[in-house]
Write a protein that holds these residues in place. Structure first.
Motif, PDB file in Angstrom:
ATOM      1  N   TYR A 622       0.603  -1.034  -0.179  1.00 11.65           N
ATOM      2  CA  TYR A 622       0.238  -0.148  -0.178  1.00 11.65           C
ATOM      3  C   TYR A 622       1.036   1.245  -0.032  1.00 11.65           C
ATOM      4  O   TYR A 622       0.482   1.804  -1.098  1.00 11.65           O
ATOM      5  CB  TYR A 622      -0.671   0.143   1.248  1.00 11.65           C
ATOM      6  N   MET A 623       2.100   0.830   0.773  1.00  7.71           N
ATOM      7  CA  MET A 623       2.778   2.243   0.408  1.00  7.71           C
ATOM      8  C   MET A 623       3.757   2.779  -0.121  1.00  7.71           C
ATOM      9  O   MET A 623       4.225   3.255  -0.193  1.00  7.71           O
ATOM     10  CB  MET A 623       3.413   2.501   2.127  1.00  7.71           C
ATOM     11  N   ASN A 624       4.308   1.308  -0.784  1.00  3.01           N
ATOM     12  CA  ASN A 624       6.046   1.201  -1.264  1.00  3.01           C
ATOM     13  C   ASN A 624       5.527   0.111  -3.082  1.00  3.01           C
ATOM     14  O   ASN A 624       6.492  -0.154  -3.305  1.00  3.01           O
ATOM     15  CB  ASN A 624       6.576   1.121  -1.196  1.00  3.01           C
ATOM     16  N   HIS A 625       4.472   0.027  -3.429  1.00  6.64           N
ATOM     17  CA  HIS A 625       3.580  -0.784  -4.536  1.00  6.64           C
ATOM     18  C   HIS A 625       4.988  -0.946  -5.451  1.00  6.64           C
ATOM     19  O   HIS A 625       4.905   0.033  -6.401  1.00  6.64           O
ATOM     20  CB  HIS A 625       2.432  -1.102  -4.340  1.00  6.64           C
ATOM     21  N   PRO A 626       5.056  -1.837  -5.944  1.00  7.59           N
ATOM     22  CA  PRO A 626       5.735  -2.068  -7.137  1.00  7.59           C
ATOM     23  C   PRO A 626       5.433  -2.015  -8.730  1.00  7.59           C
ATOM     24  O   PRO A 626       4.103  -2.412  -8.445  1.00  7.59           O
ATOM     25  CB  PRO A 626       6.461  -3.619  -7.494  1.00  7.59           C
ATOM     26  N   SER A 627       5.794  -1.146  -9.888  1.00 10.64           N
ATOM     27  CA  SER A 627       4.941  -0.669 -10.898  1.00 10.64           C
ATOM     28  C   SER A 627       5.075  -1.422 -11.269  1.00 10.64           C
ATOM     29  O   SER A 627       3.846  -1.787 -12.026  1.00 10.64           O
ATOM     30  CB  SER A 627       6.997   0.394 -11.791  1.00 10.64           C
ATOM     31  N   SER A 628       5.437  -2.579 -11.460  1.00  9.13           N
ATOM     32  CA  SER A 628       5.166  -4.015 -11.760  1.00  9.13           C
ATOM     33  C   SER A 628       3.329  -4.404 -11.790  1.00  9.13           C
ATOM     34  O   SER A 628       2.840  -5.597 -12.238  1.00  9.13           O
ATOM     35  CB  SER A 628       5.967  -5.454 -12.141  1.00  9.13           C
ATOM     36  N   GLU A 629       2.909  -4.026 -10.463  1.00  7.52           N
ATOM     37  CA  GLU A 629       1.680  -4.775  -9.805  1.00  7.52           C
ATOM     38  C   GLU A 629       0.993  -3.767  -9.545  1.00  7.52           C
ATOM     39  O   GLU A 629       1.195  -2.317  -9.406  1.00  7.52           O
ATOM     40  CB  GLU A 629       2.299  -5.430  -8.016  1.00  7.52           C
ATOM     41  N   GLU A 630      -0.026  -3.583  -9.496  1.00 14.64           N
ATOM     42  CA  GLU A 630      -1.572  -3.145  -8.725  1.00 14.64           C
ATOM     43  C   GLU A 630      -0.933  -3.284  -7.157  1.00 14.64           C
ATOM     44  O   GLU A 630      -1.089  -3.879  -6.360  1.00 14.64           O
ATOM     45  CB  GLU A 630      -3.232  -3.806  -9.036  1.00 14.64           C
ATOM     46  N   PRO A 631      -1.002  -1.623  -6.799  1.00 16.69           N
ATOM     47  CA  PRO A 631      -1.225  -1.423  -5.498  1.00 16.69           C
ATOM     48  C   PRO A 631      -2.318  -2.443  -4.039  1.00 16.69           C
ATOM     49  O   PRO A 631      -3.295  -2.824  -5.595  1.00 16.69           O
ATOM     50  CB  PRO A 631      -2.078  -0.186  -4.868  1.00 16.69           C
ATOM     51  N   GLY A 632      -2.130  -2.983  -3.414  1.00 13.35           N
ATOM     52  CA  GLY A 632      -3.012  -3.649  -2.546  1.00 13.35           C
ATOM     53  C   GLY A 632      -2.625  -5.354  -2.743  1.00 13.35           C
ATOM     54  O   GLY A 632      -1.824  -5.273  -3.877  1.00 13.35           O
ATOM     55  N   LEU A 633      -3.193  -5.837  -1.566  1.00 11.18           N
ATOM     56  CA  LEU A 633      -3.087  -7.057  -1.363  1.00 11.18           C
ATOM     57  C   LEU A 633      -3.747  -8.272  -1.103  1.00 11.18           C
ATOM     58  O   LEU A 633      -4.875  -7.832   0.514  1.00 11.18           O
ATOM     59  CB  LEU A 633      -1.530  -7.309  -0.247  1.00 11.18           C
ATOM     60  N   GLU A 634      -4.802  -8.430  -2.359  1.00 11.18           N
ATOM     61  CA  GLU A 634      -5.614  -9.397  -1.603  1.00 11.18           C
ATOM     62  C   GLU A 634      -5.907 -10.557  -3.176  1.00 11.18           C
ATOM     63  O   GLU A 634      -5.787 -10.384  -4.149  1.00 11.18           O
ATOM     64  CB  GLU A 634      -7.088  -8.530  -1.945  1.00 11.18           C
ATOM     65  N   ALA A 635      -7.073 -11.108  -2.741  1.00 10.99           N
ATOM     66  CA  ALA A 635      -7.340 -12.375  -3.372  1.00 10.99           C
ATOM     67  C   ALA A 635      -8.344 -12.766  -3.729  1.00 10.99           C
ATOM     68  O   ALA A 635      -9.178 -12.897  -2.188  1.00 10.99           O
ATOM     69  CB  ALA A 635      -6.313 -13.477  -3.653  1.00 10.99           C
ATOM     70  N   VAL A 636      -8.907 -13.693  -4.248  1.00  6.83           N
ATOM     71  CA  VAL A 636     -10.028 -14.587  -4.023  1.00  6.83           C
ATOM     72  C   VAL A 636     -10.817 -15.860  -4.812  1.00  6.83           C
ATOM     73  O   VAL A 636      -9.372 -15.885  -5.909  1.00  6.83           O
ATOM     74  CB  VAL A 636     -11.662 -13.479  -4.776  1.00  6.83           C
ATOM     75  N   ASN A 637     -10.670 -16.847  -4.314  1.00  4.81           N
ATOM     76  CA  ASN A 637     -10.692 -17.906  -5.428  1.00  4.81           C
ATOM     77  C   ASN A 637     -12.313 -18.321  -5.057  1.00  4.81           C
ATOM     78  O   ASN A 637     -12.738 -18.584  -4.233  1.00  4.81           O
ATOM     79  CB  ASN A 637     -10.103 -18.783  -4.638  1.00  4.81           C
ATOM     80  N   TYR A 638     -12.401 -18.897  -6.012  1.00  2.66           N
ATOM     81  CA  TYR A 638     -14.435 -19.698  -6.500  1.00  2.66           C
ATOM     82  C   TYR A 638     -12.933 -21.055  -6.380  1.00  2.66           C
ATOM     83  O   TYR A 638     -12.907 -21.415  -7.982  1.00  2.66           O
ATOM     84  CB  TYR A 638     -15.114 -19.163  -7.603  1.00  2.66           C
ATOM     85  N   TYR A 639     -13.674 -21.715  -5.706  1.00  2.00           N
ATOM     86  CA  TYR A 639     -13.442 -23.509  -6.111  1.00  2.00           C
ATOM     87  C   TYR A 639     -14.138 -24.480  -5.980  1.00  2.00           C
ATOM     88  O   TYR A 639     -15.193 -24.888  -5.645  1.00  2.00           O
ATOM     89  CB  TYR A 639     -12.662 -23.811  -5.009  1.00  2.00           C
ATOM     90  N   ASP A 640     -14.040 -24.880  -6.998  1.00  2.00           N
ATOM     91  CA  ASP A 640     -15.364 -26.163  -7.572  1.00  2.00           C
ATOM     92  C   ASP A 640     -13.588 -27.589  -7.321  1.00  2.00           C
ATOM     93  O   ASP A 640     -13.044 -27.768  -8.237  1.00  2.00           O
ATOM     94  CB  ASP A 640     -15.025 -26.228  -8.999  1.00  2.00           C
ATOM     95  N   PRO A 641     -14.203 -28.264  -6.499  1.00  2.00           N
ATOM     96  CA  PRO A 641     -13.099 -29.555  -6.189  1.00  2.00           C
ATOM     97  C   PRO A 641     -13.727 -30.246  -7.243  1.00  2.00           C
ATOM     98  O   PRO A 641     -14.168 -30.355  -8.184  1.00  2.00           O
ATOM     99  CB  PRO A 641     -14.561 -30.045  -4.980  1.00  2.00           C
ATOM    100  N   PRO A 642     -12.049 -31.161  -7.677  1.00  3.02           N
ATOM    101  CA  PRO A 642     -12.101 -31.574  -8.601  1.00  3.02           C
ATOM    102  C   PRO A 642     -12.257 -33.195  -8.390  1.00  3.02           C
ATOM    103  O   PRO A 642     -13.334 -33.449  -8.900  1.00  3.02           O
ATOM    104  CB  PRO A 642     -10.442 -32.145  -9.166  1.00  3.02           C
TER     105      PRO A 642
END
Ligand code: MCN
Ligand code: CUN
Length: 798
Positions: A622-642
């Motif tokens: 949030y305070m020094n994010h690399p230019s290669s990445e979007e700011p922030g640190l989050e993720a979401v996953n929708y899991y369909d079990p095999p």
């Protein structure tokens, strides 16, 4: 060995002191529960909130000729009285069940079970609503009821479902599985065949908190919020939208703290719909909360499977085939709660833990004048019934052959090297080590000693007989995959969303909903493990459709197998991004950054002292994010079990049976479970203890019964007996660990295992005390008079 991205971990990877996998973290939610700060539906109070009381039918089968609301409306404080006619204006007179049957919200024409919902009285407080309800005058033309599945299928039985076009009988559905012909052949060629009839009686989940809802329509925002006791808020929102026509984004379902579900809170009940509809019409919040007897008499029951089991075997005990025929009572509507392609739930796993070449099962379901339901109560979608069938039959066969019941199991178990194993009814078992669990249980139970003691008592004609019962069950939990499992068309995946905040702590939101299983703790442990965070720095939220990612809810022990997998995968996505940020912070190339599970830190390969923690990375994001990445640190996953997961276990129950009174006492109760890698052993043990208590209730006490007039005679806690601490012995629990090969953290579900696995062990034990005298079966609940009648039959009673 462990894959770089995690992968199944051996058990020794234990928490690392941060509350990750395998640590006995105390339940985070207990702080508020034990200090009285829980927030259940009935705790919700809104300004101008009205209260709803439902008028229920005293008859099981009756046509409604007239409903007179006038005297109820005269009661000071009564605001409205609703009947089916009022709901029809809003197209809400009926609602679909989870099996696409059509159930009356309030009776349209004909009552089909005792205590069915006839009218609703809305008043300024609960007592006034109740007074009003007593003044609603309903004229009934009473019809002959039929409360027994077998009787309901007879030609002259009264027709229950005359609302279904062209319906002429009470037949609900047929279902079959396996190879009928090959099974018949195996039975013809076998050395030995055995058969037994057994009823898995009607049970009730009986959570401490009954069902309830607060409908809260906000005309300003044109938004309907429904706080309700729901095990599956998202799918309930979708169904509400489909039924009411209100757009889904204008509906919010909130399932706050839930005081136990046990499957009871999976279906949608008329009370929910009435509270929501009344609030919409009156533009005021409306609360509906059931009383205990309303809960037992009208909401989803469990079991009610009348089964015939048959086994074919060789002389030396090799099982060649299993066959079963079932008569199922579905009540007045087909409202079982299960994946829509499985009309008999997962009952077709009745080959159990055994390598049986051929199997055939058939089932007929009937409508009766009893409340609808048929799946709930720690059942894993009817695996309870399947396990009861096979584990009882193995004991019957062992007795017929004069073999030791442990030995005959060992002889027929699917072997560890046979996994993944496809059963003859088409189930793909992921992993198992059945003999390992049985051996451990036999040792813990001191089996050989008790066998000797049993014989001694027989020889000495002792007053109390000893019985030893075994159950080596296999469970199947964790539905999807979405392609084979759906609820009302929605695929059974699940979800998790992780947001790491700038100061280094995180909020995790999941699509499942805890009812006492401790999700606020165990989901935090999964994320703590996978991100190297401290469990205290993670808050888990669920049960609010406005904020949580869409998920299919908690039942069928699917939270760990599906949403738990989503939480692990989402964590790993966060970890991937964290590596890029770590590289930036450490001024190194991203491919040189490695994550160390033990310390939870990210460091430059070959330079362990150049490292950053997840907290430092969060700040960087949030305070020094690399230019290669979007700011922030989050993720979401929708899991369909095999695939689903296959937990298992071996339970050994040793009982004393009093020959004079028929009373059964537990001498020893050993439960060895295997749910793969364990997140929180203490919570697992709690799940096992609770589930075993419910298994004891099932085997010894519980039964919803009816008289010939259709009155529920087991519809309150005076007559529907739950086990208390007085009936519960000391449980000795043990475990083995066979990780699921396809689950990201190798975990399998466990919530239902003890209730699924224990009833046959208990019945087997009681039968075992009398089997030397020819007894092959005792029906549940095994009350003293039932047991005494068997002792008498065998000439053992004194
Ligand atoms: N767990 C674990 N390690 C594993 C597996 C499970 O630590 N390898 C933990 C889980 O993280 C979770 C608990 O054990 O905290 C149960 O997990 P799981 O087996 O995934 O089951 P669910 O959370 O999906 O719970 C559903 C299951 C069902 S279907 C019924 S019915 C039931 C049961 O849970 N209802 C319950 N247990 C109950 N327990 C309480 N207190 N209240 C209920 O209503
Ligand atoms: Cu079958 S009872 Mo649990 O699945 O909610």
């Amino acid at each position: 060995a462990e894959a770089e991205d995690g992968g199944p971990q051996p058990e020794k990877h234990c928490g690392h002191g941060r509350g990750g996998m395998g640590e006995d973290v105390k339940r985070k939610e207990d702080q508020r529960f034990i200090t009285g700060r829980g927030n259940y539906v009935d705790d919700i109070k809104k300004p101008d909130m009205l209260h709803c009381e439902i008028v229920r039918s005293p008859h099981a089968h009756a046509r409604i000729e007239n409903i007179d609301k006038s005297r109820a409306l005269d009661v000071d404080g009564v605001v409205a009285v609703l009947t089916a006619d009022d709901l029809r204006e809003y197209d809400l007179a009926t609602m679909p069940t989870l099996m696409a049957d059509t159930q009356d919200v309030l009776v349209n024409d004909k009552v089909k079970f005792q205590s069915q919902e006839v009218a609703a009285v809305i008043a300024t407080d609960r007592y006034t609503a109740k007074d009003g309800a007593q003044k609603v005058v309903v004229d009934y033309d009473v019809l002959e009821p039929v409360v027994d599945a077998e009787a309901s299928l007879e030609d002259d039985a009264p027709l229950i479902r005359d609302d279904i076009e062209d319906k002429e009988d009470n037949h609900c559905l047929d279902w079959e599985t396996g190879d009928e012909e090959a099974t018949a052949e195996a039975f013809e060629e076998a050395d030995v065949t055995v058969t037994e009839d057994m009823l898995y009686q009607r049970l009730h989940p009986a959570p401490i908190e009954t069902c309830g809802a607060v409908g809260d329509y906000d005309p300003g925002k044109d938004k309907l919020t429904v706080h309700m006791t729901s095990q599956a808020p998202h799918i309930h929102r979708t169904l509400f939208a489909q039924v009411s026509g209100i757009p889904e984004h204008k509906i919010r379902i909130v399932s706050p703290d839930v005081g136990g579900g046990f499957g009871n809170k999976v279906p949608i009940y008329p009370g929910y719909v009435v509270a929501a509809a009344a609030s919409y019409v009156l533009e005021q919040p409306v609360k509906w909360v059931e009383e205990r007897s309303e809960n037992i008499q009208s909401t989803g029951f469990a079991r009610d499977y009348d089964m015939t089991g048959e086994l074919a075997a060789t002389d030396d005990g090799e099982i060649l085939a299993v066959r079963t025929d079932v008569l199922a009572d579905h009540g007045a509507y087909n409202a079982v709660a299960q994946p829509s392609k499985f009309p008999a739930g997962f009952f077709n796993i009745f080959t159990g833990s055994y390598d049986i070449d051929t199997a055939y099962g058939s089932l007929t379901a009937a409508y009766t004048n009893t409340a609808p339901g048929g799946v709930a109560y720690r059942c894993s979608f009817r695996v309870t019934e399947a396990v009861y069938l096979i584990e009882r039959m193995v004991k019957v066969l062992a007795d017929e052959l004069g073999m030791d019941p442990a030995e005959i199991r060992r002889k027929n178990f699917i072997q560890p090297e046979q996994f993944p194993y496809e059963s003859s009814t088409g189930w793909n078992y992921d992993s198992g080590d059945y003999e390992g669990a049985l051996d451990k249980a036999l040792e813990m139970a001191d089996y050989d000693h008790y066998r000797e003691e049993q014989q001694r008592r027989i020889d000495e004609d002792a007053d109390k007989l000893l019985g030893i019962g075994i159950s080596s069950f296999t469970e199947v939990v964790g539905a999807g995959p979405g392609k084979t499992c759906d609820i009302a068309g929605v695929e059974m995946f699940d979800s998790a969303e992780i947001r790491v905040h700038p100061t280094g702590n995180a909020t995790v939101r999941v699509g499942v909903q805890t009812q006492g299983q401790g999700h606020e703790t165990t989901f935090a442990q999964i994320v703590a493990e996978e991100l190297g965070m401290d469990v205290e720095d993670i808050t888990v939220e669920h049960g609010d459709t406005d904020t949580d990612p869409y998920g299919l809810g908690t039942y069928g022990s699917r939270s760990t197998p599906v949403a738990g997998a989503a939480a692990a995968v989402a964590s790993r996505k966060v970890r991937e991004k964290a590596k890029a940020i770590a590289a930036n912070e450490l001024e190194a190339a991203e491919e040189d950054i490695t994550w160390d599970r033990e310390s939870g830190e990210f460091h430059v390969a070959g330079a362990p002292d150049r490292s950053v923690t997840i907290t430092e990375i969060a700040a960087g994001a949030y305070m020094n994010h690399p230019s290669s990445e979007e700011p922030g640190l989050e993720a979401v996953n929708y899991y369909d079990p095999p695939e689903m997961t296959y937990p298992f276990g071996s339970y050994i129950v040793i009982v004393e049976v009093d020959r004079e009174t028929g009373e059964v006492e537990f001498e020893k109760f050993v439960a060895v479970d295997d749910c793969g890698n364990r997140i929180n052993p203490m919570i697992i043990e709690g799940q096992i203890h609770g589930g075993l208590a419910q298994g004891i209730g099932t085997a010894m006490l519980e039964h919803v019964t009816f008289d010939d007039n259709g009155n529920v005679t087991g519809g309150d806690f005076m007559n529907y007996l739950l086990p208390t601490s007085m009936e519960i012995p000391n449980f000795e629990t043990g475990h083995t660990v066979t990780p699921s090969p396809h689950h990201p953290i190798g975990a399998k579900g466990v919530g239902e295992s003890p209730t699924v696995g224990s009833p046959p062990a208990i019945v087997n034990a009681v039968v075992d005390a009398m089997s030397h005298a020819g007894i092959t079966h005792v029906e549940m609940p095994m009350t003293p008079d039932t047991v005494w009648a068997k002792l008498d039959e065998a000439g053992l009673a004194t």
